[in-house]
Design an enzyme around this catalytic site. Structure first.
Site, mmCIF file in Angstrom:
data_model
loop_
_atom_site.group_PDB
_atom_site.id
_atom_site.type_symbol
_atom_site.label_atom_id
_atom_site.label_comp_id
_atom_site.label_asym_id
_atom_site.label_seq_id
_atom_site.Cartn_x
_atom_site.Cartn_y
_atom_site.Cartn_z
ATOM 1 N N GLU A 184 37.284 46.966 37.126
ATOM 2 C CA GLU A 184 36.190 47.557 36.712
ATOM 3 C C GLU A 184 35.592 46.677 36.623
ATOM 4 O O GLU A 184 36.021 45.350 36.329
ATOM 5 C CB GLU A 184 36.703 48.146 35.008
ATOM 6 N N LYS A 239 37.791 41.560 41.704
ATOM 7 C CA LYS A 239 38.212 40.901 40.550
ATOM 8 C C LYS A 239 37.805 39.980 40.137
ATOM 9 O O LYS A 239 37.076 39.465 39.169
ATOM 10 C CB LYS A 239 38.689 42.094 39.767
ATOM 11 N N CYS A 295 37.360 38.432 29.341
ATOM 12 C CA CYS A 295 37.248 38.193 30.544
ATOM 13 C C CYS A 295 37.042 36.812 31.758
ATOM 14 O O CYS A 295 38.177 35.861 32.211
ATOM 15 C CB CYS A 295 36.893 39.546 31.275
#
Ligand code: NAD
Ligand code: UGA
Length: 478
Positions: A184, A239, A295
């Site tokens: 995502e 990612k 993150c």
């Protein structure tokens, strides 16, 4: 919704029907992502499950201001879909059993102990999900890694699922699994628009039918050209790489901000000048107090760990410097506040404007405000902390201490925070802070008083009729 599956020999097999999706993890990613899928795919039942009874209760709260995640536009999407084809529950096994496709969207924080502590990802929650899917799935199940994972994690997920494949005791169809990676890329604060109009959707996998089934879900609202297909490992690594590149830009501009302050250049002007080069681009060049969020740091450290694991120590050092610079920027700002306030902040009231790691979110994970506040508390300051969306109980957890008059207090409004303060430190770029009338605010403060604009949002002109001193990140006019 159906997708035709091809066998290894190329013959057409039964189409894969996606009628029910289960998402394990009702957090910042699972909740909004599934809400948008439910909104855009009314024919699919979407079951979002979590171990946290409290979190699920909040998702089911009739008062939409109490959803566990604050995101502009999320309440509207939830209001349209909840109870129709979007359901939140703690019944994890039942949801897995009912699903054709299971998303794993659980947390993957940095390990705090053992091998790789401080850098590697803690995959215990992902592994627990894989085991639970292995136990409870029925028939063919497509398992989608939505969490951000170290490259080659799918190997472990597949190994756990493979051990559970095969015929079942009763007459139900044998259990089979396909594993996909579908990281995502949403950013908090813009999650709904990012999900509704993504730059790209990335699907990594080996099973063309499973890839096609997931692509068809997104194809309900995403242009097929934006749905990229790669192998599993490229998807997992893309990612981590995307976050590393984004964070690197912030450390790069923050490094230049400090040089601007020393040389009478202005980082806003430098950013505009370099951003006009289409090869560089104008986004993600805003100097600030350093990047926060759950993150960037975790994913870079994970990359660093992987590089060291594969013997690439120069590469590991290169990426680690992005995090080192980020930490330095946070300490630098705290030290600068102390220095400008005559070298001591003992007993001085300092208003902290903004505690979330960025505007339009209530998330404080790794917020630069935490490190800066802790440094100022260590120096003996009294902090008056305002944030329009962050719960004071969260601030207490982040600072590791309850509010107390001689350390920090939460403030409901900015005027309360500024009352008697020697300085205001702007750490989150909330729109409301742009709109403050400093002619009204200035008299509330104790003079000489400072504004430390850690977000580069103040205009020196707006202060000309006040006697406030302004320091703005990346600017030497102070
Ligand atoms: P989060 O902590 O907000 O949510 C994770 C949820 O998973 C929690 O509610 C937890 O209770 C639940 N959970 C954990 N183990 C479970 C289990 N076995 N069964 C059921 N529920 C379980 O985390 P998040 O911010 O949503 O991030 C999830 C993943 O997505 C992470 O890997 C993160 O790196 C990645 N990611 C996050 C963002 C973001 O903006 N936050 C963006 C992109 C990717
Ligand atoms: C980031 C990425 O942008 C997402 O693509 C990714 O999906 C997500 O991490 C993730 O994997 O969790 P997020 O952390 O929510 O999203 O928010 P960002 O907008 O990227 O901001 C991160 C931090 O960088 C914030 O503290 C922000 O204030 C700071 N930032 C951002 C700057 O200091 N300057 C900038 O120019 C941009």
């Amino acid at each position: 919704m159906t997708t035709t599956a091809f066998t290894a020999a190329g013959a057409i097999a039964a189409p894969i029907q996606i009628r029910t999706i289960c998402c394990i993890g009702a957090g910042y990613v699972g909740g909004p992502t599934m809400a948008v899928i439910a909104d855009r795919c009314p024919d699919i039942q979407v079951l979002v499950v979590d171990l946290s009874v409290e979190r699920i209760a909040s998702w089911n709260d009739s008062d939409l201001t109490r959803l566990p995640v604050y995101e502009p536009g999320l309440d509207g999407v939830v209001a349209r879909c909840r109870g129709r084809n979007l359901h939140f529950s703690t019944e994890v096994d039942a949801a897995i059993a009912a699903a054709d496709m299971v998303f794993i969207a659980v947390n993957t924080p940095t390990k705090t102990r053992g091998i790789g502590a401080g850098q590697a990802s803690d995959l215990r929650w992902v592994e627990a999900c894989a085991r639970q899917v292995a136990r409870s799935a029925q028939g063919h199940t497509i398992v989608v890694e939505k969490s951000t994972l170290p490259v080659r994690t799918a190997e472990a997920v597949k190994a756990i699922l493979d051990a559970a494949q095969g015929p079942q005791a009763n007459s139900t169809p044998p259990r089979t699994f396909s594993v996909l990676s579908n990281p995502e890329f949403l950013a908090e604060g813009t999650a709904i628009s990012d999900l509704e109009a993504p730059d790209r959707v990335l699907i990594g996998g080996e099973d063309p039918a499973a890839i096609a089934a997931l692509a068809q879900v997104y194809g309900q609202w995403v242009n097929p050209e934006k749905i990229l297909r790669t192998n599993l490992w490229s998807s997992e690594l893309s990612k981590l790489t995307a976050n590393a590149f984004l964070a690197q830009r912030i450390s790069s501009i923050n490094s230049i901000a400090s040089l601007c302050e020393a040389t009478e250049a202005d980082v806003e002007e430098v950013a505009r000048a370099i951003g006009a080069d289409s090869r560089i681009g104008s986004k993600f060049l805003k100097a600030g107090p350093g990047f926060g969020g759950s993150c960037f740091q975790k994913d870079i450290l994970n990359l660093v760990y992987l590089c060291r694991h594969f013997g690439l120590s120069e590469v590991a050092d290169y990426w680690e410097s992005v995090v080192t610079l980020n930490r330095w920027q946070q300490h630098r700002i705290a030290a600068l506040v102390v220095q400008k306030l005559f070298g001591t902040v003992i007993g001085k009231r300092i208003a902290i404007l903004g505690f979330a790691f960025k505007a339009d979110t209530n998330d404080t994970r790794e917020s630069p405000a935490i490190s800066i506040c802790l440094d100022l508390l260590e120096e003996g300051a009294k902090l008056a902390i305002h944030d329009p969306k962050v719960d004071p109980a969260q601030i207490a957890r982040d600072l590791g201490q309850p509010s107390a008059a001689d350390a920090w207090i939460p403030c409901d409004d900015v005027t309360e925070a500024l009352d008697g303060a020697d300085a205001a430190v702007i750490l989150t770029e909330w729109q409301a802070y742009r709109e403050l009338d400093w002619d009204v605010m200035a008299p509330l403060m104790r003079h000489p008083a400072w504004i430390f604009d850690g977000r580069g949002m103040m205009d020196f002109m707006a202060l000309t009729s006040t006697n406030l001193h302004l320091w703005r990140v990346g600017c030497s006019n102070a």
